[in-house]
Design a protein around this motif. Structure first.
Motif, PDB file in Angstrom:
ATOM      1  N   PRO A  46       0.810  -1.220   0.000  1.00 10.88           N
ATOM      2  CA  PRO A  46       0.000   0.000   0.000  1.00 10.88           C
ATOM      3  C   PRO A  46       0.845   1.273   0.000  1.00 10.88           C
ATOM      4  N   LEU A  47       2.092   1.183   0.491  1.00 10.01           N
ATOM      5  CA  LEU A  47       2.968   2.341   0.633  1.00 10.01           C
ATOM      6  C   LEU A  47       4.322   2.058  -0.009  1.00 10.01           C
ATOM      7  N   ASP A  48       5.151   3.087  -0.043  1.00 13.93           N
ATOM      8  CA  ASP A  48       6.512   2.917  -0.524  1.00 13.93           C
ATOM      9  C   ASP A  48       7.174   1.748   0.201  1.00 13.93           C
ATOM     10  N   ALA A  49       7.909   0.953  -0.545  1.00 16.26           N
ATOM     11  CA  ALA A  49       8.476  -0.277   0.003  1.00 16.26           C
ATOM     12  C   ALA A  49       9.394  -0.039   1.194  1.00 16.26           C
ATOM     13  N   TYR A  50       9.981   1.146   1.297  1.00 19.88           N
ATOM     14  CA  TYR A  50      10.922   1.435   2.376  1.00 19.88           C
ATOM     15  C   TYR A  50      10.281   2.182   3.546  1.00 19.88           C
ATOM     16  N   ASP A  51       8.978   2.382   3.486  1.00 22.39           N
ATOM     17  CA  ASP A  51       8.271   3.085   4.569  1.00 22.39           C
ATOM     18  C   ASP A  51       7.834   2.073   5.624  1.00 22.39           C
ATOM     19  N   ALA A  52       8.776   1.626   6.425  1.00 23.02           N
ATOM     20  CA  ALA A  52       8.478   0.617   7.447  1.00 23.02           C
ATOM     21  C   ALA A  52       7.539   1.169   8.506  1.00 23.02           C
ATOM     22  N   VAL A  53       7.716   2.412   8.906  1.00 24.97           N
ATOM     23  CA  VAL A  53       6.874   3.009   9.945  1.00 24.97           C
ATOM     24  C   VAL A  53       5.451   3.191   9.439  1.00 24.97           C
ATOM     25  N   GLY A  54       5.296   3.685   8.212  1.00 25.00           N
ATOM     26  CA  GLY A  54       3.958   3.858   7.659  1.00 25.00           C
ATOM     27  C   GLY A  54       3.208   2.544   7.522  1.00 25.00           C
ATOM     28  N   HIS A  55       3.913   1.508   7.076  1.00 24.15           N
ATOM     29  CA  HIS A  55       3.289   0.188   6.989  1.00 24.15           C
ATOM     30  C   HIS A  55       2.876  -0.324   8.366  1.00 24.15           C
ATOM     31  N   ALA A  56       3.713  -0.065   9.365  1.00 21.26           N
ATOM     32  CA  ALA A  56       3.399  -0.518  10.726  1.00 21.26           C
ATOM     33  C   ALA A  56       2.153   0.184  11.256  1.00 21.26           C
ATOM     34  N   ASP A  57       2.062   1.492  11.048  1.00 20.69           N
ATOM     35  CA  ASP A  57       0.870   2.238  11.483  1.00 20.69           C
ATOM     36  C   ASP A  57      -0.378   1.714  10.789  1.00 20.69           C
ATOM     37  N   LEU A  58      -0.255   1.423   9.502  1.00 22.18           N
ATOM     38  CA  LEU A  58      -1.395   0.923   8.736  1.00 22.18           C
ATOM     39  C   LEU A  58      -1.801  -0.470   9.214  1.00 22.18           C
ATOM     40  N   ALA A  59      -0.831  -1.318   9.466  1.00 20.72           N
ATOM     41  CA  ALA A  59      -1.133  -2.677   9.932  1.00 20.72           C
ATOM     42  C   ALA A  59      -1.878  -2.661  11.262  1.00 20.72           C
ATOM     43  N   ARG A  60      -1.537  -1.707  12.125  1.00 25.94           N
ATOM     44  CA  ARG A  60      -2.233  -1.605  13.412  1.00 25.94           C
ATOM     45  C   ARG A  60      -3.650  -1.058  13.244  1.00 25.94           C
ATOM     46  N   ALA A  61      -3.866  -0.230  12.230  1.00 27.40           N
ATOM     47  CA  ALA A  61      -5.151   0.445  12.064  1.00 27.40           C
ATOM     48  C   ALA A  61      -6.200  -0.410  11.359  1.00 27.40           C
ATOM     49  N   LEU A  62      -5.760  -1.419  10.607  1.00 21.96           N
ATOM     50  CA  LEU A  62      -6.682  -2.191   9.776  1.00 21.96           C
ATOM     51  C   LEU A  62      -6.807  -3.631  10.271  1.00 21.96           C
ATOM     52  N   ASP A  63      -7.979  -4.200  10.028  1.00 24.63           N
ATOM     53  CA  ASP A  63      -8.165  -5.630  10.274  1.00 24.63           C
ATOM     54  C   ASP A  63      -7.561  -6.458   9.150  1.00 24.63           C
ATOM     55  N   THR A  64      -7.594  -5.941   7.917  1.00 26.47           N
ATOM     56  CA  THR A  64      -7.040  -6.667   6.776  1.00 26.47           C
ATOM     57  C   THR A  64      -5.523  -6.742   6.907  1.00 26.47           C
ATOM     58  N   PRO A  65      -4.934  -7.917   6.746  1.00 25.50           N
ATOM     59  CA  PRO A  65      -3.477  -8.041   6.833  1.00 25.50           C
ATOM     60  C   PRO A  65      -2.761  -7.209   5.769  1.00 25.50           C
ATOM     61  N   ILE A  66      -1.554  -6.769   6.110  1.00 23.60           N
ATOM     62  CA  ILE A  66      -0.706  -6.020   5.193  1.00 23.60           C
ATOM     63  C   ILE A  66       0.434  -6.924   4.734  1.00 23.60           C
ATOM     64  N   ALA A  67       0.722  -6.887   3.428  1.00 26.71           N
ATOM     65  CA  ALA A  67       1.806  -7.675   2.849  1.00 26.71           C
ATOM     66  C   ALA A  67       2.763  -6.752   2.113  1.00 26.71           C
ATOM     67  N   THR A  68       4.055  -7.004   2.244  1.00 26.84           N
ATOM     68  CA  THR A  68       5.049  -6.219   1.517  1.00 26.84           C
ATOM     69  C   THR A  68       6.404  -6.902   1.597  1.00 26.84           C
ATOM     70  N   GLY A  69       7.376  -6.396   0.839  1.00 24.99           N
ATOM     71  CA  GLY A  69       8.739  -6.907   0.891  1.00 24.99           C
ATOM     72  C   GLY A  69       9.345  -7.272  -0.447  1.00 24.99           C
ATOM     73  N   GLU A  70       8.545  -7.401  -1.495  1.00 19.06           N
ATOM     74  CA  GLU A  70       9.064  -7.924  -2.757  1.00 19.06           C
ATOM     75  C   GLU A  70      10.136  -7.050  -3.395  1.00 19.06           C
ATOM     76  N   MET A  71      10.098  -5.737  -3.154  1.00 13.70           N
ATOM     77  CA  MET A  71      11.039  -4.839  -3.811  1.00 13.70           C
ATOM     78  C   MET A  71      12.357  -4.689  -3.060  1.00 13.70           C
ATOM     79  N   LEU A  72      12.461  -5.256  -1.883  1.00  9.64           N
ATOM     80  CA  LEU A  72      13.671  -5.121  -1.090  1.00  9.64           C
ATOM     81  C   LEU A  72      14.709  -6.135  -1.546  1.00  9.64           C
ATOM     82  N   SER A  73      15.984  -5.757  -1.447  1.00  8.14           N
ATOM     83  CA  SER A  73      17.020  -6.582  -2.070  1.00  8.14           C
ATOM     84  C   SER A  73      18.120  -7.014  -1.112  1.00  8.14           C
TER      85      SER A  73
END
Length: 373
Positions: A230-257
């Motif tokens: 949902p967010l820039d791949a390197y926005d770990a804090v934004g993803h964390a805030d979103l994961a806490r706010a939503l019931d739907t699981p958050i998935a990410t990581g494919e662009m990291l190397s």
């Protein structure tokens, strides 16, 4: 004691039948994807054992991967193919001046994967069995039918085809400039599939934090398996805030190397589902390192793309994972993977279980070898 006597590298360009567009194209950040460039590595030992590995690049980076691999591959000669971790470290130091992520490790990935393929073949086991599998099949979902260049009617038809072929779930792309269009397409897909078919969405990093929260809340009613990138791949804090706010699981990581880049996701609890890509992260050696960390953190696993590799790695993950189904690579390999009752079956062929086709060789644009055949 065995030793590596021959290494062959080749680069091949796979043309896509239709230009592919996700939200990055519709937001003007990328051009449609028309081809995928592959780096293949074939390794042979003094005792006659062989291994095949590959890495890939979409849109840019393929020539750079090939160039870096050419610079370091000769350092494999004479090494014991059993010592994969030792060899991996040697290759990292061979290219230390360009770092331990990105193109450098993506180039090494093809060689690392080939060594695992070789070692499993010598044992007479599939790679999954060699690693210590937890299951003989893995839940699978299709992505290739859900891109944004396809009209809704085609997306629905492709979803039906996937389910009829034994694929268990469907993922569609979102993240368009007009968020109402995302909702329209997602509503139509959910109504068409019914409430019980696993459904995922992928925004390909195209939302800001406000939009991601707004769209995530709007998507709650659809019972999604996850919302991806949902967010820039390197926005770990934004993803964390979103994961806490939503019931739907958050998935990410494919662009990291690198493993190091993924650690930020784990430490911040940025994702419920982590999606590493073995060719992108540097091969099977770092993938297994990350998988152990992710399991300890209680994360689910859904590796990105390259099902020919990731089926085996997902089968060896302790928690029930998902593997992504793409048919795009079929022209490269003689063998096919089987999908039955929503799951992808681990083949019993030794190693990865794949051999290159004549078509793959016809698409080869350059090759180089080291050592004695």
């Amino acid at each position: 004691m065995d030793s590596i006597r021959y290494v062959e590298l080749s680069t091949a360009t796979l043309p896509l039948a239709t230009p592919i567009s996700d939200a990055k194209v519709l937001t003007g950040r990328q051009r449609p994807m028309t081809e995928i460039v592959f780096l293949f590595a074939q390794i042979r030992t003094e005792q006659g054992f062989e291994g095949l590995g590959f890495s890939y690049s979409k849109r840019a980076g393929g020539p750079a991967q090939y160039a870096h691999a050419r610079e370091v591959a000769a350092d494999l000669l004479g090494e014991d193919p059993n010592d994969i971790a030792k060899v991996y470290t040697k290759l990292l130091w061979s290219g230390a001046s360009v770092g331990r992520s990105g193109v450098a490790t993506q180039a090494i990935a093809a060689l690392d994967i080939a060594l695992y393929d070789l070692k499993a073949k010598r044992a007479g086991l599939s790679l999954a069995k060699f690693l210590g599998s937890h299951r003989d099949s893995v839940r699978t979902y299709n992505t290739s039918g859900g891109f944004l260049h396809a009209p809704l009617e085609e997306v629905l038809a492709r979803a039906d085809e996937s389910l009829a072929a034994g694929i268990g779930g469907v993922k569609i792309k979102v993240g368009q400039p007009d968020q109402r269009e995302d909702l329209r397409r997602l509503t139509a897909v959910r109504e068409h599939l019914g409430p019980d078919v696993p459904l995922m969405v992928d925004a390909n990093q195209q939302w800001d934090r406000t939009s991601a929260l707004r769209m995530g809340r709007a998507f709650e009613e659809f019972g999604l398996v996850w919302i991806e990138e949902p967010l820039d791949a390197y926005d770990a804090v934004g993803h964390a805030d979103l994961a806490r706010a939503l019931d739907t699981p958050i998935a990410t990581g494919e662009m990291l190397s690198s493993v190091g880049e993924h650690l930020a996701l784990v430490e911040h609890r940025s994702a419920d589902v982590i999606q590493p890509d073995a060719p992108r992260i540097g091969g099977i050696t770092p993938f297994l390192r990350l998988a152990a960390i992710a399991d300890q953190a209680g994360l689910d696993l859904a590796p990105h793309f390259a099902m020919e590799i990731h089926l085996h790695l997902a089968a060896a993950y302790p928690r029930e994972p998902w593997v992504e189904h793409f048919e795009w690579l079929n022209p490269l390999f003689e063998e096919r993977l089987e999908t039955v009752d929503g799951r992808m079956v681990v083949p019993d062929r030794p190693g990865l279980g794949f051999t290159l086709t004549d078509q793959a060789r016809a698409w080869t644009t350059d090759s180089v070898s080291f050592g004695a055949r």
